[in-house]
Write an enzyme that holds these catalytic residues in place. Structure first.
Site, short mmCIF file in Angstrom:
data_model
loop_
_atom_site.label_atom_id
_atom_site.label_comp_id
_atom_site.label_asym_id
_atom_site.label_seq_id
_atom_site.Cartn_x
_atom_site.Cartn_y
_atom_site.Cartn_z
N LYS A 7 -1.30 -7.18 -9.14
CA LYS A 7 -2.24 -7.32 -8.02
C LYS A 7 -1.80 -6.27 -7.00
O LYS A 7 -0.93 -6.50 -6.17
CB LYS A 7 -2.14 -8.74 -7.43
CG LYS A 7 -3.38 -9.26 -6.71
CD LYS A 7 -3.89 -8.39 -5.59
CE LYS A 7 -3.09 -8.49 -4.32
NZ LYS A 7 -3.50 -7.49 -3.30
N CYS A 51 9.62 1.78 3.55
CA CYS A 51 10.56 0.70 3.86
C CYS A 51 11.97 1.24 4.00
O CYS A 51 12.86 0.55 4.47
CB CYS A 51 10.52 -0.37 2.79
SG CYS A 51 11.17 0.21 1.23
N PHE A 69 0.82 -1.22 0.00
CA PHE A 69 0.00 0.00 0.00
C PHE A 69 0.85 1.26 0.00
O PHE A 69 0.36 2.33 -0.37
CB PHE A 69 -0.93 0.01 1.24
CG PHE A 69 -0.24 0.43 2.49
CD1 PHE A 69 -0.09 1.78 2.80
CD2 PHE A 69 0.30 -0.50 3.38
CE1 PHE A 69 0.57 2.18 3.96
CE2 PHE A 69 0.96 -0.10 4.53
CZ PHE A 69 1.09 1.24 4.82
N GLU A 117 9.23 -4.24 13.06
CA GLU A 117 9.01 -3.08 12.19
C GLU A 117 7.74 -2.38 12.67
O GLU A 117 6.68 -3.00 12.74
CB GLU A 117 8.83 -3.55 10.73
CG GLU A 117 8.68 -2.40 9.76
CD GLU A 117 8.49 -2.88 8.32
OE1 GLU A 117 7.82 -3.90 8.09
OE2 GLU A 117 8.99 -2.19 7.41
#
Ligand code: NAD
Length: 499
Positions: free
Chosen positions: A173, A281, A149, A384
């Site tokens: 996808k 990230c 996302f 994380e």
């Protein structure tokens, strides 16, 4: 209520499975659309369309395929504001950050315009007596990608631009949390001249992903997302004989040496720790000042900066530094981890738990947090967080500081702030992390280099974009050829060697 569709064979197609998921406006907390979740049979039908369309596209010469990318770049620039607006509305990031998301994808499309050069292969004249040898890079066929996302424009483009320009069909996808921009990108590619069936978008969840993973027709899978799903997709894809590359989660450390300019370091931590609400990230989530004095001064400089951060909806324009996180579940997870940090003994220096934005009480906003005295056994360090939470670990020496980054299971990005070339050089050489910044907090490589972490941040052996993408999306075929005048009489029974 807006109904999101799939994009099949050049047109928007409604979902048939009867399963949907809500798409939120994270700033208001309202459900703004319904996203269909494809069934296996819908995915299989899309794969069949891709398989039918791909051979003709692979037969188009590379220069013409590159021209589609050229036109696509123009269209992305034309629609930049519209794309950024839709992206911000579904994701929550600020408009300049959303435009950057599109721009960083566009740059990979620009790189892909070099496909004729990248695909032209190697040729050895007279490799043996009367023998020529040449290698060509051929398309794989039907390829697929599953994206997260947090970069709904950039990461799909990192995958489908090289896949398509190499002559493959690609099935995307995207994340079901913010699916609108990927559909717009597919429409723009059609407008740029891409034949139907070459880029299709299927919305869905595990069922759709599993249909791609278990298809005999799909030749390769690219994945970007969290590490547990990356591991699952890598293992399942490989077991099904596919070429797979998966990019997972991260915990990025920034080491601040005593000789660093601490104002520069604090400014860098602000953007790298809290930009996009920490949902990157490559966000820096751990600061490691070396020495007590460095740590004290750094905290002193960070606190007032963090306290003046402006958190709000993208509609507030330039008055906002970062927006909401993606869902209420993400917000809850972040706040639970913050609580665990307090319970496990870390010092919460800036507390964003009670952040409240008037008029946006139902939005998924999380105020900025800063922890000091974090230790390596705490959940806020091992996990994380993917939110606006920066942890500080105080290290006595450079060796201790580098040890934290080396020992952590993730190895996506890292940075060092120092004025000393020897230290920086040693850090760059020894660190077991894929992307390293020297006085650069978010060292995301440009399109013509490659992007990828080490350790549990990656599964597979080729990076994203740059030359690696052309390797990942093609197979090498090597031809050894001679003609009758070069053929000697009689059979040869031993393995041919170069004499
Ligand atoms: P996610 O793993 O939840 O989802 C990623 C994709 O996988 C989505 O398309 C989702 O629909 C699909 N998916 C989710 N559960 C699945 C399941 N059980 N089976 C099959 N498919 C499934 O990740 P996210 O929350 O969308 O993104 C955030 C994560 O992505 C963070 O961990 C972040 O570090 C990581 N990320 C990594 C990079 C990188 O390059 N290393 C880049 C961006 C984001």
């Amino acid at each position: 209520m807006e109904q999101i569709t799939h994009y099949v064979n050049g047109e928007r197609v409604e979902g048939e499975s009867g399963r949907y998921t809500d798409v939120y406006n994270p700033a208001t907390g309202e459900v703004q659309a319904q996203c269909p979740l494809a069934s296996k049979s819908e995915v299989d039908a899309i794969i069949a369309k891709a398989q039918a369309a791909q051979p003709a596209w692979a037969a188009v010469n590379p220069q013409r395929r590159a021209r589609v990318m050229m036109k696509f770049v123009d269209l992305l620039n034309r629609d930049m504001d519209k794309l950024a607006e839709v992206l911000s509305r579904e994701h929550g990031k600020t408009l300049p950050d959303a435009a950057g998301d599109v721009q960083r994808g566009l740059e990979v499309v620009e790189y892909c315009i070099g496909a004729p050069q990248m695909l032209k292969g190697d040729f050895t004249d007279s490799a043996g007596p009367g023998i020529d040898m040449y290698s060509m890079r051929q398309a794989l066929g039907v390829t697929a990608g599953i994206t997260p996302f947090n970069f709904p424009a950039m990461i799909p483009m990192w995958m489908f631009a090289p896949a398509i320009v190499c002559g493959n069909a690609f099935i995307l996808k995207p994340s079901e949390r913010d699916p609108s921009v990927p559909l717009m990108l597919a429409e723009l590619l059609k407008e740029a001249g891409l034949p139907d069936g070459i880029l299709q978008v299927v919305n869905g969840d595990k069922e759709a992903v599993d249909a791609l993973l278990h298809s005999d027709i799909v030749q390769s899978i690219g994945f970007v997302g969290s590490t547990p799903i990356a591991e699952y997709i890598y293992a399942t894809g490989c077991a099904n004989g596919k070429r797979v590359q998966c990019f997972g989660g991260a915990k990025n450390h920034m080491i601040i040496m005593p000789d660093a300019d601490l104002d520069q370091a604090a400014d860098a931590l602000l953007g790298a720790g809290y930009g996009a609400a920490g949902e990157r990230c490559m966000a820096i989530s751990v600061a490691i000042p070396v020495g007590e004095e460095t740590a004290d001064k750094l905290i002193e400089k960070l606190v007032p900066r963090i306290e003046t951060l402006k958190v709000g909806p993208y509609t507030a324009g330039n008055d906002v530094d970062y927006g909401p996180v993606i869902t209420s579940a993400a917000k809850e997870n972040i706040l639970n981890l913050v609580q665990s940090g307090i319970d496990q003994g870390a010092k919460l220096v800036v507390d964003g738990r009670n952040f409240n934005l008037q008029g946006y009480e139902d939005g998924f906003f999380v105020g900025p947090h800063l922890f000091d005295n974090v230790t390596a056994d705490m959940d806020i360090y091992t996990k994380e967080i993917f939110g606006p939470v920066l942890s500080t670990i105080r290290a006595k020496t450079y060796e201790e500081a580098i040890g934290y980054a080396m020992d952590h299971e993730y190895g996506n990005g890292t940075a060092i702030y120092t004025r000393d070339g020897d230290t920086a050089r040693d850090f760059a050489n020894r660190i077991n992390v894929g992307m390293v910044g020297i006085n650069v907090p978010i060292p995301v490589p440009l399109a013509y280099h490659t992007f990828g972490g080490w350790k549990k941040s990656v599964f597979g052996d080729l990076n994203q974009h740059g030359p690696d993408a052309f390797k990942f999306y093609t197979r090498t075929k090597t031809v050894t050829a001679r003609w009758p005048s070069g053929i000697k009489e009689g059979g040869e029974f031993s393995i041919p060697v170069m004499k």
